[in-house]
Design a protein around this motif. Structure first.
Motif, PDB file in Angstrom:
ATOM      1  N   ILE A 235       6.773   9.949   1.993  1.00 50.05           N
ATOM      2  CA  ILE A 235       6.098   8.802   2.599  1.00 50.05           C
ATOM      3  C   ILE A 235       4.989   9.234   3.552  1.00 50.05           C
ATOM      4  CG2 ILE A 235       6.441   6.877   4.223  1.00 50.05           C
ATOM      5  CD1 ILE A 235       9.140   6.385   2.932  1.00 50.05           C
ATOM      6  N   SER A 236       5.191  10.348   4.243  1.00 52.21           N
ATOM      7  CA  SER A 236       4.208  10.789   5.237  1.00 52.21           C
ATOM      8  C   SER A 236       3.277  11.882   4.726  1.00 52.21           C
ATOM      9  CB  SER A 236       4.936  11.305   6.483  1.00 52.21           C
ATOM     10  OG  SER A 236       5.819  12.359   6.153  1.00 52.21           O
ATOM     11  N   ASP A 237       3.524  12.387   3.536  1.00 55.76           N
ATOM     12  CA  ASP A 237       2.797  13.551   3.034  1.00 55.76           C
ATOM     13  C   ASP A 237       1.321  13.263   2.789  1.00 55.76           C
ATOM     14  OD1 ASP A 237       2.709  16.264   2.096  1.00 55.76           O
ATOM     15  OD2 ASP A 237       2.484  15.458   0.079  1.00 55.76           O
TER      16      ASP A 237
ATOM     17  N   ILE B  91       8.822   2.524   7.282  1.00 60.21           N
ATOM     18  CA  ILE B  91      10.266   2.364   7.425  1.00 60.21           C
ATOM     19  C   ILE B  91      10.803   1.397   6.381  1.00 60.21           C
ATOM     20  CG2 ILE B  91      12.070   1.460   8.947  1.00 60.21           C
ATOM     21  CD1 ILE B  91      10.402   2.509  11.310  1.00 60.21           C
ATOM     22  N   LEU B  92      10.116   0.282   6.182  1.00 53.81           N
ATOM     23  CA  LEU B  92      10.547  -0.691   5.176  1.00 53.81           C
ATOM     24  C   LEU B  92      10.513  -0.085   3.772  1.00 53.81           C
ATOM     25  CD1 LEU B  92       8.847  -3.985   6.402  1.00 53.81           C
ATOM     26  CD2 LEU B  92      11.294  -3.514   6.274  1.00 53.81           C
ATOM     27  N   CYS B  93       9.483   0.676   3.494  1.00 53.16           N
ATOM     28  CA  CYS B  93       9.357   1.317   2.180  1.00 53.16           C
ATOM     29  C   CYS B  93      10.530   2.267   1.944  1.00 53.16           C
ATOM     30  CB  CYS B  93       8.031   2.073   2.110  1.00 53.16           C
ATOM     31  SG  CYS B  93       7.758   2.932   0.543  1.00 53.16           S
ATOM     32  N   GLY B  94      10.808   3.118   2.925  1.00 51.44           N
ATOM     33  CA  GLY B  94      11.931   4.035   2.791  1.00 51.44           C
ATOM     34  C   GLY B  94      13.256   3.303   2.714  1.00 51.44           C
ATOM     35  N   GLY B  95      13.389   2.206   3.475  1.00 50.59           N
ATOM     36  CA  GLY B  95      14.619   1.430   3.458  1.00 50.59           C
ATOM     37  C   GLY B  95      14.907   0.814   2.108  1.00 50.59           C
ATOM     38  N   ILE B  96      13.878   0.393   1.401  1.00 51.99           N
ATOM     39  CA  ILE B  96      14.062  -0.190   0.071  1.00 51.99           C
ATOM     40  C   ILE B  96      14.588   0.860  -0.900  1.00 51.99           C
ATOM     41  CG2 ILE B  96      12.818  -1.154  -1.913  1.00 51.99           C
ATOM     42  CD1 ILE B  96      11.050  -2.638   0.124  1.00 51.99           C
ATOM     43  N   TYR B  97      14.051   2.064  -0.827  1.00 54.12           N
ATOM     44  CA  TYR B  97      14.554   3.145  -1.687  1.00 54.12           C
ATOM     45  C   TYR B  97      16.011   3.483  -1.342  1.00 54.12           C
ATOM     46  CZ  TYR B  97       9.944   4.129  -3.662  1.00 54.12           C
ATOM     47  OH  TYR B  97       8.752   4.041  -4.338  1.00 54.12           O
ATOM     48  N   LEU B  98      16.328   3.482  -0.060  1.00 57.97           N
ATOM     49  CA  LEU B  98      17.697   3.792   0.350  1.00 57.97           C
ATOM     50  C   LEU B  98      18.668   2.715  -0.118  1.00 57.97           C
ATOM     51  CD1 LEU B  98      17.260   5.149   3.993  1.00 57.97           C
ATOM     52  CD2 LEU B  98      17.845   6.425   1.939  1.00 57.97           C
ATOM     53  N   LEU B  99      18.299   1.459   0.042  1.00 52.82           N
ATOM     54  CA  LEU B  99      19.168   0.373  -0.399  1.00 52.82           C
ATOM     55  C   LEU B  99      19.387   0.439  -1.907  1.00 52.82           C
ATOM     56  CD1 LEU B  99      20.763  -2.144   0.330  1.00 52.82           C
ATOM     57  CD2 LEU B  99      18.665  -3.490   0.049  1.00 52.82           C
ATOM     58  N   SER B 100      18.339   0.777  -2.643  1.00 53.15           N
ATOM     59  CA  SER B 100      18.472   0.918  -4.095  1.00 53.15           C
ATOM     60  C   SER B 100      19.461   2.022  -4.450  1.00 53.15           C
ATOM     61  CB  SER B 100      17.109   1.222  -4.720  1.00 53.15           C
ATOM     62  OG  SER B 100      16.176   0.191  -4.445  1.00 53.15           O
ATOM     63  N   ALA B 101      19.387   3.139  -3.730  1.00 48.55           N
ATOM     64  CA  ALA B 101      20.300   4.260  -3.989  1.00 48.55           C
ATOM     65  C   ALA B 101      21.742   3.875  -3.683  1.00 48.55           C
ATOM     66  CB  ALA B 101      19.887   5.471  -3.159  1.00 48.55           C
ATOM     67  N   ILE B 102      21.955   3.120  -2.620  1.00 43.32           N
ATOM     68  CA  ILE B 102      23.317   2.721  -2.243  1.00 43.32           C
ATOM     69  C   ILE B 102      23.883   1.699  -3.233  1.00 43.32           C
ATOM     70  CG2 ILE B 102      24.688   1.584  -0.446  1.00 43.32           C
ATOM     71  CD1 ILE B 102      22.624   2.766   1.571  1.00 43.32           C
ATOM     72  N   LEU B 103      23.064   0.767  -3.680  1.00 44.70           N
ATOM     73  CA  LEU B 103      23.524  -0.201  -4.683  1.00 44.70           C
ATOM     74  C   LEU B 103      23.849   0.487  -6.000  1.00 44.70           C
ATOM     75  CD1 LEU B 103      21.120  -3.213  -3.997  1.00 44.70           C
ATOM     76  CD2 LEU B 103      23.533  -2.978  -3.342  1.00 44.70           C
ATOM     77  N   LEU B 104      23.105   1.538  -6.329  1.00 41.77           N
ATOM     78  CA  LEU B 104      23.426   2.313  -7.529  1.00 41.77           C
ATOM     79  C   LEU B 104      24.751   3.047  -7.364  1.00 41.77           C
ATOM     80  CD1 LEU B 104      19.991   3.792  -8.705  1.00 41.77           C
ATOM     81  CD2 LEU B 104      21.406   2.074  -9.846  1.00 41.77           C
TER      82      LEU B 104
ATOM     83  N   LYS C  11       7.128   9.673  -8.300  1.00 35.05           N
ATOM     84  CA  LYS C  11       8.398   9.575  -9.047  1.00 35.05           C
ATOM     85  C   LYS C  11       9.583   9.353  -8.113  1.00 35.05           C
ATOM     86  CE  LYS C  11       6.614  12.540 -12.725  1.00 35.05           C
ATOM     87  NZ  LYS C  11       6.806  13.781 -13.514  1.00 35.05           N
ATOM     88  N   MET C  12       9.386   8.483  -7.130  1.00 38.48           N
ATOM     89  CA  MET C  12      10.461   8.179  -6.192  1.00 38.48           C
ATOM     90  C   MET C  12      11.613   7.444  -6.880  1.00 38.48           C
ATOM     91  SD  MET C  12       9.591   9.278  -3.096  1.00 38.48           S
ATOM     92  CE  MET C  12      10.287   8.203  -1.860  1.00 38.48           C
ATOM     93  N   GLY C  13      11.268   6.499  -7.762  1.00 43.29           N
ATOM     94  CA  GLY C  13      12.305   5.773  -8.485  1.00 43.29           C
ATOM     95  C   GLY C  13      13.147   6.702  -9.339  1.00 43.29           C
ATOM     96  N   LEU C  14      12.492   7.675  -9.968  1.00 47.90           N
ATOM     97  CA  LEU C  14      13.213   8.647 -10.784  1.00 47.90           C
ATOM     98  C   LEU C  14      14.149   9.479  -9.921  1.00 47.90           C
ATOM     99  CD1 LEU C  14      13.551   9.884 -13.603  1.00 47.90           C
ATOM    100  CD2 LEU C  14      11.676  11.460 -13.055  1.00 47.90           C
ATOM    101  N   MET C  15      13.739   9.778  -8.705  1.00 49.47           N
ATOM    102  CA  MET C  15      14.579  10.544  -7.801  1.00 49.47           C
ATOM    103  C   MET C  15      15.829   9.750  -7.412  1.00 49.47           C
ATOM    104  SD  MET C  15      13.473  12.351  -4.214  1.00 49.47           S
ATOM    105  CE  MET C  15      13.199  10.780  -3.400  1.00 49.47           C
TER     106      MET C  15
ATOM    107  N   MET D 209       0.820  -1.202   0.000  1.00 49.56           N
ATOM    108  CA  MET D 209       0.000   0.000   0.000  1.00 49.56           C
ATOM    109  C   MET D 209       0.861   1.262   0.000  1.00 49.56           C
ATOM    110  SD  MET D 209      -2.972   1.312  -0.144  1.00 49.56           S
ATOM    111  CE  MET D 209      -3.973  -0.165   0.105  1.00 49.56           C
ATOM    112  N   GLU D 210       1.989   1.217   0.726  1.00 51.89           N
ATOM    113  CA  GLU D 210       2.887   2.375   0.744  1.00 51.89           C
ATOM    114  C   GLU D 210       3.439   2.646  -0.649  1.00 51.89           C
ATOM    115  OE1 GLU D 210       3.525   4.531   3.160  1.00 51.89           O
ATOM    116  OE2 GLU D 210       2.072   3.460   4.399  1.00 51.89           O
ATOM    117  N   PHE D 211       3.850   1.606  -1.345  1.00 52.65           N
ATOM    118  CA  PHE D 211       4.345   1.790  -2.714  1.00 52.65           C
ATOM    119  C   PHE D 211       3.220   2.257  -3.646  1.00 52.65           C
ATOM    120  CE2 PHE D 211       7.817  -1.058  -1.304  1.00 52.65           C
ATOM    121  CZ  PHE D 211       8.887  -0.282  -1.709  1.00 52.65           C
ATOM    122  N   TYR D 212       2.018   1.774  -3.398  1.00 52.79           N
ATOM    123  CA  TYR D 212       0.884   2.185  -4.226  1.00 52.79           C
ATOM    124  C   TYR D 212       0.601   3.676  -4.046  1.00 52.79           C
ATOM    125  CZ  TYR D 212      -3.842   2.410  -6.134  1.00 52.79           C
ATOM    126  OH  TYR D 212      -4.949   2.761  -6.870  1.00 52.79           O
TER     127      TYR D 212
END
Length: 249
Positions: A73-75, A100-113, A15-19, A6-9
């Protein structure tokens, strides 16, 4: 898992992925500029240079990047004033965990990039240094843990206060403190949360004022600093959960 989906939905049009990709592109451009015209000696220290440079970049960029993630995430809940409505469907603790999990996934993606950026730079600049697999794994883990503790902080601020400027001001101040803490002694820098991006780095730099030559070297893994960050992560998680639950009670 349903709450996480639901958080990802809810973020599908944000455009979080684009960010995340945009951050990686900016870092790639900076690294390509910073490593142009490398000498043979610099190529032999390419990976150490890259990890050290990213530790510095993270101190400047990640606090603001994390603040944006936490705000997005909280907006939606703030705009629709739906916190109490959601509480009839699930508990506040589970809602916070999903965010927290939703934000963590975006952070992990940024670090792997970031790691991908380093690989691209290493090929373009012909690093002769052997790939330090163990140090790279440590870099990913330590950067992720440090980023998660900032996510806990920023998410707590963004969820408690509807005015997101408070959270952004904290992030901006943290970015400046994190950057300037690199000029302080380690004893002082340990009191600055955002400075741990540099303190957790396995690379240190020597600067010779006479010859103006920079040398990078591996240091012992700063396990004590890592344990401090992990303790802070757990503490902020507990404090943030208590504050969030009380806010909605």
């Amino acid at each position: 898992m349903n709450l996480l989906k639901m958080e990802f939905y809810k973020l599908r049009h944000r455009k979080m992925g684009l960010m995340v990709v945009g951050l990686a592109c900016v870092q790639l451009l900076y690294m390509m500029w910073a490593t142009k015209d490398m000498t043979i000696a610099e190529q032999s220290q390419g990976w150490k240079n890259g990890i050290y440079s990213f530790s510095t970049l993270n101190a400047m960029m990640m606090p603001l990047f994390i603040a944006v993630i936490a705000s997005r995430i909280s907006d939606i809940e703030h705009k629709g004033n739906t916190f109490k409505s959601l509480k009839t469907i699930t508990s506040s603790q589970k809602l916070l965990d999903a965010k927290i999990l939703c934000g963590g996934i975006y952070l992990l993606s940024a670090i792997l990039l970031q790691v991908l950026v380093l690989f691209i730079v290493s090929k373009q600049r012909h690093f002769t240094e052997i790939l330090p697999v163990g140090y790279m794994i440590y870099y990913v883990l330590s950067t992720f843990i440090m980023s998660m503790i900032l996510l806990m902080l920023q998410l707590s601020l963004s969820l408690i206060w509807g005015n997101q400027m408070i959270a952004f001001m904290v992030a901006i101040a943290g970015a400046f403190l994190g950057l300037y803490s690199m000029f302080f002694s380690e004893k002082i820098a340990r009191w600055i949360l955002w400075g741990y991006y540099a303190l957790l780095s396995p690379v240190r730099m020597n600067w010779d004022e006479t010859t103006r030559i920079v040398d990078f070297y591996w240091t012992k893994l700063p396990i004590v600093n890592l344990l401090v960050v992990i303790l802070g992560l757990v503490s902020l998680y507990i404090i943030g959960k208590v504050l969030f639950v009380r806010r909605e009670s």
